[in-house]
Design a protein around this motif. Structure first.
Motif, short mmCIF file in Angstrom:
data_model
loop_
_atom_site.label_atom_id
_atom_site.label_comp_id
_atom_site.label_asym_id
_atom_site.label_seq_id
_atom_site.Cartn_x
_atom_site.Cartn_y
_atom_site.Cartn_z
N GLN A 59 33.60 13.73 44.26
CA GLN A 59 32.76 13.01 43.30
C GLN A 59 31.41 13.69 43.10
OE1 GLN A 59 33.00 8.70 42.84
NE2 GLN A 59 34.10 8.65 44.79
N THR A 60 30.80 14.15 44.17
CA THR A 60 29.49 14.77 44.01
C THR A 60 29.58 16.13 43.34
OG1 THR A 60 29.57 15.64 46.29
CG2 THR A 60 28.45 13.53 45.94
N ASP A 61 30.70 16.83 43.51
CA ASP A 61 30.86 18.12 42.83
C ASP A 61 30.80 17.95 41.32
OD1 ASP A 61 30.98 19.72 45.05
OD2 ASP A 61 33.09 20.28 44.83
N ILE A 62 31.56 17.01 40.78
CA ILE A 62 31.61 16.89 39.32
C ILE A 62 30.44 16.08 38.77
CG2 ILE A 62 33.10 14.84 39.26
CD1 ILE A 62 34.51 16.26 36.84
N ASN A 63 29.95 15.09 39.52
CA ASN A 63 28.88 14.24 39.01
C ASN A 63 27.49 14.83 39.22
OD1 ASN A 63 30.89 12.44 38.36
ND2 ASN A 63 30.50 11.05 40.06
N MET A 64 27.34 15.72 40.19
CA MET A 64 26.02 16.27 40.49
C MET A 64 25.98 17.80 40.42
SD MET A 64 25.07 13.76 43.71
CE MET A 64 23.57 14.64 44.10
N LYS A 65 26.89 18.45 41.14
CA LYS A 65 26.87 19.91 41.18
C LYS A 65 27.09 20.51 39.80
CE LYS A 65 29.37 23.84 43.22
NZ LYS A 65 30.48 24.22 44.14
N ALA A 66 28.09 20.01 39.07
CA ALA A 66 28.42 20.58 37.76
C ALA A 66 27.25 20.53 36.77
CB ALA A 66 29.66 19.89 37.18
N PRO A 67 26.57 19.38 36.60
CA PRO A 67 25.43 19.37 35.68
C PRO A 67 24.32 20.35 36.07
CG PRO A 67 26.12 17.13 36.16
CD PRO A 67 26.88 18.02 37.09
N ILE A 68 24.07 20.48 37.37
CA ILE A 68 23.01 21.38 37.80
C ILE A 68 23.31 22.82 37.39
CG2 ILE A 68 21.90 22.44 39.81
CD1 ILE A 68 22.14 19.70 41.23
N PHE A 69 24.50 23.29 37.73
CA PHE A 69 24.77 24.72 37.56
C PHE A 69 25.21 25.07 36.14
CE2 PHE A 69 24.83 24.13 42.14
CZ PHE A 69 23.93 25.13 42.51
N LEU A 70 25.79 24.12 35.40
CA LEU A 70 26.07 24.39 33.99
C LEU A 70 24.75 24.44 33.22
CD1 LEU A 70 27.80 24.79 31.52
CD2 LEU A 70 28.19 22.31 31.44
N THR A 71 23.83 23.55 33.53
CA THR A 71 22.51 23.60 32.89
C THR A 71 21.81 24.91 33.20
OG1 THR A 71 22.30 21.19 33.01
CG2 THR A 71 20.28 22.44 32.67
N GLN A 72 21.90 25.33 34.44
CA GLN A 72 21.27 26.59 34.85
C GLN A 72 21.79 27.77 34.01
OE1 GLN A 72 22.13 28.53 38.84
NE2 GLN A 72 20.22 27.44 39.33
N LYS A 73 23.10 27.77 33.74
CA LYS A 73 23.69 28.87 32.96
C LYS A 73 23.34 28.76 31.48
CE LYS A 73 27.61 29.93 35.97
NZ LYS A 73 27.11 29.12 37.09
N ALA A 74 23.19 27.54 30.98
CA ALA A 74 22.91 27.35 29.55
C ALA A 74 21.45 27.61 29.20
CB ALA A 74 23.30 25.92 29.14
N LEU A 75 20.55 27.36 30.13
CA LEU A 75 19.11 27.41 29.84
C LEU A 75 18.62 28.71 29.18
CD1 LEU A 75 17.36 25.59 32.82
CD2 LEU A 75 17.30 24.96 30.39
N PRO A 76 19.09 29.88 29.60
CA PRO A 76 18.59 31.10 28.95
C PRO A 76 18.90 31.17 27.46
CG PRO A 76 19.68 31.62 31.04
CD PRO A 76 19.98 30.19 30.74
N HIS A 77 19.84 30.34 27.01
CA HIS A 77 20.27 30.36 25.61
C HIS A 77 19.79 29.13 24.83
CE1 HIS A 77 22.87 33.55 27.09
NE2 HIS A 77 23.31 32.71 28.01
N MET A 78 18.94 28.31 25.44
CA MET A 78 18.50 27.07 24.81
C MET A 78 17.08 27.24 24.27
SD MET A 78 20.11 24.14 27.36
CE MET A 78 20.07 22.85 26.09
N PRO A 79 16.92 27.26 22.96
CA PRO A 79 15.59 27.44 22.36
C PRO A 79 14.77 26.16 22.45
CG PRO A 79 17.20 27.09 20.64
CD PRO A 79 17.97 27.15 21.93
N ARG A 80 13.53 26.23 22.07
CA ARG A 80 12.68 25.03 22.02
C ARG A 80 13.31 24.01 21.08
NH1 ARG A 80 8.04 26.00 24.76
NH2 ARG A 80 7.13 24.03 24.08
N SER A 81 13.06 22.75 21.38
CA SER A 81 13.64 21.60 20.66
C SER A 81 15.10 21.36 21.00
CB SER A 81 13.47 21.73 19.15
OG SER A 81 12.10 21.79 18.80
N SER A 82 15.61 22.02 22.04
CA SER A 82 16.96 21.72 22.49
C SER A 82 17.00 20.38 23.22
CB SER A 82 17.48 22.85 23.40
OG SER A 82 17.69 24.03 22.67
#
Length: 280
Positions: free
Chosen positions: A139-162
């Motif tokens: 449960q903690t892998d999908i509910n907590m770990k996944a959002p943290i590390f997917l966000t980490q990977k997406a951030l370099p590609h997220m412009p202002r106002s995302s």
């Protein structure tokens, strides 16, 4: 079965329809919606697509490919010019997270990710005395770990106002028996919204919010034991807004708003999409 299980079909099937006309305020934006073949996630994907966004529709198991394809087809045929792609990916795994990011970049003409909706989740019940490490980890892998590390990977590609939106649950606040792990992991998503709003606000111009549904009429909800449904009925009947279980169409428009320009001054918030249950 937890009251607001996220990954299931709406009560009207996987072809979730939002009947009201939508503003075309997300044209040119690209979104990732995790766990979006069914239920709340599917409704969110359709909502964003109806507002003009390109959408990455995520599913995990092979049995969800058909529903995911139908959601993508509805998005591409909605008349807004929105594009959609389906991606089978485990959001907990590093390679699954990267596959979602790569798919979003392939959809975006500007090679940007503008919207990230963390909907994928897992809910199961267990008394404290019976909790095992495997039960906790799943449960903690999908509910907590996944959002943290997917966000980490997406951030370099997220412009202002995302926009980043996390789907929580009323279980985070209600003290429901047998939900030690699920409730804590969903409370964590509300904490993520507050912390990330601070970290990503002035520095990156990204808003981060959380949506907190109550019981929602999905296939997973109706697949619960009759004992569970009977125990939940008095709570559902006491819902202040209306004595009924929620629908995916009650939740998805709130996510749509939080992804729009109109929500630019809303960040670090948890919006309770539960008919007022937490105030009753």
């Amino acid at each position: 079965m937890s009251p607001a299980a996220n990954g299931s079909n709406g009560s009207n099937g996987h072809g979730v329809a939002v009947p009201t006309p939508k503003p075309l305020d997300l044209v040119g934006k690209t979104a990732i919606v995790t766990g979006s073949a069914r239920g709340i996630g599917a409704a969110c994907a359709l909502e964003l697509g109806q507002r003009g966004a390109n959408v990455v529709v995520n599913y995990t198991s092979a049995k969800s490919k058909g529903p995911a394809d139908k959601i993508a087809s509805q998005i591409t045929s909605n008349g807004t010019g929105a594009k959609a792609i389906t991606v089978q990916a485990d959001v907990v795994a590093n390679e699954g997270q990267q596959a979602l990011v790569d798919a979003a970049l392939s959809l975006s003409s500007s090679k940007s990710i503008n919207i990230l909706v963390h909907n994928a989740g897992h809910g199961d019940d267990c008394y404290l005395t019976d909790v095992t490490e495997d039960f906790y980890r799943i449960q903690t892998d999908i509910n907590m770990k996944a959002p943290i590390f997917l966000t980490q990977k997406a951030l370099p590609h997220m412009p202002r106002s995302s926009r980043i939106v996390l789907i929580s649950s009323c279980s985070a606040r209600m003290g429901v028996p047998q939900q030690t792990v699920y409730a804590a992991s969903k409370a964590a998503t509300e904490a993520f919204a507050r912390v990330w709003a601070t970290e990503l606000g002035q520095s990156r111009g990204i808003t981060v919010n959380c949506v907190n549904p109550g019981p929602v009429a999905t296939d997973m909800y109706y697949a619960s034991s009759q004992e569970f449904l009977d125990e939940l009925k008095p709570l559902v009947d006491s819902t202040p807004a209306e004595g009924r279980v929620g629908e995916v169409g009650d939740v998805a428009p709130i996510v749509g708003f939080l992804c729009s320009e109109e929500s630019r001054w809303v960040t670090g918030s948890t919006v309770s999409a539960n008919g007022g249950l937490l105030f009753h």
